[in-house]
Design a protein around this motif. Structure first.
Motif, PDB file in Angstrom:
ATOM      1  N   UNK A  11       0.839  -1.200   0.000  1.00 24.33           N
ATOM      2  CA  UNK A  11       0.000   0.000   0.000  1.00 24.33           C
ATOM      3  C   UNK A  11       0.874   1.250   0.000  1.00 24.33           C
ATOM      4  N   UNK A  12       0.466   2.251  -0.777  1.00 21.28           N
ATOM      5  CA  UNK A  12       1.200   3.511  -0.808  1.00 21.28           C
ATOM      6  C   UNK A  12       0.624   4.506   0.188  1.00 21.28           C
ATOM      7  N   UNK A  13       1.490   5.391   0.661  1.00 26.81           N
ATOM      8  CA  UNK A  13       1.061   6.521   1.474  1.00 26.81           C
ATOM      9  C   UNK A  13       0.990   7.722   0.547  1.00 26.81           C
ATOM     10  N   UNK A  14      -0.172   8.330   0.429  1.00 25.54           N
ATOM     11  CA  UNK A  14      -0.362   9.508  -0.410  1.00 25.54           C
ATOM     12  C   UNK A  14      -0.255  10.742   0.472  1.00 25.54           C
ATOM     13  N   UNK A  15       0.657  11.627   0.140  1.00 27.34           N
ATOM     14  CA  UNK A  15       0.812  12.869   0.885  1.00 27.34           C
ATOM     15  C   UNK A  15       1.557  13.873   0.016  1.00 27.34           C
ATOM     16  N   UNK A  38       6.145   4.247  -1.102  1.00 27.32           N
ATOM     17  CA  UNK A  38       6.152   2.931  -0.465  1.00 27.32           C
ATOM     18  C   UNK A  38       7.573   2.730   0.052  1.00 27.32           C
ATOM     19  N   UNK A  39       7.851   1.583   0.622  1.00 23.37           N
ATOM     20  CA  UNK A  39       9.205   1.356   1.133  1.00 23.37           C
ATOM     21  C   UNK A  39      10.220   1.215   0.000  1.00 23.37           C
ATOM     22  N   UNK A  40       9.761   0.889  -1.196  1.00 22.76           N
ATOM     23  CA  UNK A  40      10.675   0.625  -2.309  1.00 22.76           C
ATOM     24  C   UNK A  40      10.723   1.705  -3.383  1.00 22.76           C
ATOM     25  N   UNK A  41       9.844   2.698  -3.288  1.00 32.13           N
ATOM     26  CA  UNK A  41       9.860   3.728  -4.315  1.00 32.13           C
ATOM     27  C   UNK A  41       8.929   4.875  -3.998  1.00 32.13           C
ATOM     28  N   UNK A  42       8.990   5.892  -4.846  1.00 35.36           N
ATOM     29  CA  UNK A  42       8.176   7.089  -4.636  1.00 35.36           C
ATOM     30  C   UNK A  42       7.746   7.654  -5.981  1.00 35.36           C
ATOM     31  N   UNK A  67       5.909   9.254  10.156  1.00 29.45           N
ATOM     32  CA  UNK A  67       5.914   7.964  10.854  1.00 29.45           C
ATOM     33  C   UNK A  67       4.983   8.130  12.052  1.00 29.45           C
ATOM     34  N   UNK A  68       3.909   7.352  12.060  1.00 26.27           N
ATOM     35  CA  UNK A  68       2.834   7.518  13.037  1.00 26.27           C
ATOM     36  C   UNK A  68       3.108   6.793  14.343  1.00 26.27           C
ATOM     37  N   UNK A  69       2.684   7.411  15.433  1.00 22.64           N
ATOM     38  CA  UNK A  69       2.773   6.811  16.758  1.00 22.64           C
ATOM     39  C   UNK A  69       1.459   6.132  17.114  1.00 22.64           C
ATOM     40  N   UNK A  70       1.431   5.435  18.231  1.00 19.40           N
ATOM     41  CA  UNK A  70       0.243   4.711  18.676  1.00 19.40           C
ATOM     42  C   UNK A  70      -0.924   5.636  19.005  1.00 19.40           C
ATOM     43  N   UNK A  71      -0.620   6.879  19.382  1.00 19.62           N
ATOM     44  CA  UNK A  71      -1.673   7.818  19.780  1.00 19.62           C
ATOM     45  C   UNK A  71      -2.188   8.661  18.617  1.00 19.62           C
ATOM     46  N   UNK A 112       1.319   1.394   5.251  1.00 25.59           N
ATOM     47  CA  UNK A 112       0.719   0.315   6.029  1.00 25.59           C
ATOM     48  C   UNK A 112       0.877   0.537   7.532  1.00 25.59           C
ATOM     49  N   UNK A 113       1.065   1.787   7.922  1.00 25.71           N
ATOM     50  CA  UNK A 113       1.205   2.117   9.336  1.00 25.71           C
ATOM     51  C   UNK A 113      -0.159   2.196   9.999  1.00 25.71           C
ATOM     52  N   UNK A 114      -0.209   1.840  11.247  1.00 26.49           N
ATOM     53  CA  UNK A 114      -1.409   2.040  12.056  1.00 26.49           C
ATOM     54  C   UNK A 114      -1.320   3.423  12.669  1.00 26.49           C
ATOM     55  N   UNK A 115      -2.327   4.246  12.467  1.00 24.94           N
ATOM     56  CA  UNK A 115      -2.275   5.610  12.976  1.00 24.94           C
ATOM     57  C   UNK A 115      -2.723   5.706  14.425  1.00 24.94           C
ATOM     58  N   UNK A 116      -3.248   4.628  14.978  1.00 23.22           N
ATOM     59  CA  UNK A 116      -3.731   4.686  16.354  1.00 23.22           C
ATOM     60  C   UNK A 116      -5.150   5.215  16.440  1.00 23.22           C
ATOM     61  N   UNK A 117      -5.729   5.597  15.310  1.00 24.12           N
ATOM     62  CA  UNK A 117      -7.073   6.147  15.313  1.00 24.12           C
ATOM     63  C   UNK A 117      -8.127   5.075  15.069  1.00 24.12           C
ATOM     64  N   UNK A 118      -7.710   3.907  14.582  1.00 24.11           N
ATOM     65  CA  UNK A 118      -8.661   2.831  14.351  1.00 24.11           C
ATOM     66  C   UNK A 118      -9.094   2.248  15.697  1.00 24.11           C
TER      67      UNK A 118
END
Length: 130
Positions: A11-15, A38-42, A67-71, A112-118
């Motif tokens: 999964x890509x992070x769009x920003x 992604x981890x392999x490209x942009x 890079x998201x934290x647990x909170x 594929x990071x968990x933002x802690x908001x789920x």
């Protein structure tokens, strides 16, 4: 039958955040704007001028990734990555979209990071039972 050519395994992070790039790590930097990573490209956009990379070109890029934290908070982590340009697409007469593959992957999967908001489904069930 709906066939797809999408070979993405991550999964890509769009920003939208600045990215600086040059042909060599010590070269004069040009600025673009990150589109996704992604981890392999942009992928990023840049002006269609003399600094615009071309397919197959080796480039060095400097950029930051959240890079998201647990909170749900996040820190911007800085990276420098070398790699090659896989594709150049025309956005309009002034902009190009560059797809770059990193020679060394990032140490995490940005999309594929968990933002802690789920919320945990068990927590939701407990709230409904009260």
């Amino acid at each position: 039958m709906n066939a797809t050519n999408d070979r993405r395994v991550e999964e890509r992070l769009h920003y939208h955040w600045p990215i600086w790039f040059a042909e060599h790590a010590d070269g004069e930097l040009a600025q673009g704007q990150m589109s996704d990573i992604s981890s392999r490209g942009a992928a990023f956009t840049c002006y269609a001028d003399q600094n615009c990379p071309y397919p197959g070109q080796q480039v060095a890029a400097r950029f930051s990734v959240p890079q998201y934290g647990q909170d749900g908070s996040f820190d911007m982590v800085d990276f420098v990555r070398c790699g090659h340009v896989c594709r150049v697409d025309t956005v309009n007469s002034a902009l190009r979209r560059i797809a770059m593959h990193f020679a060394e992957p990032l140490p995490f999967h940005p999309g594929e990071q968990q933002t802690g908001l789920e919320t945990d489904p068990a927590d939701e069930l407990e709230c409904l039972m009260v």
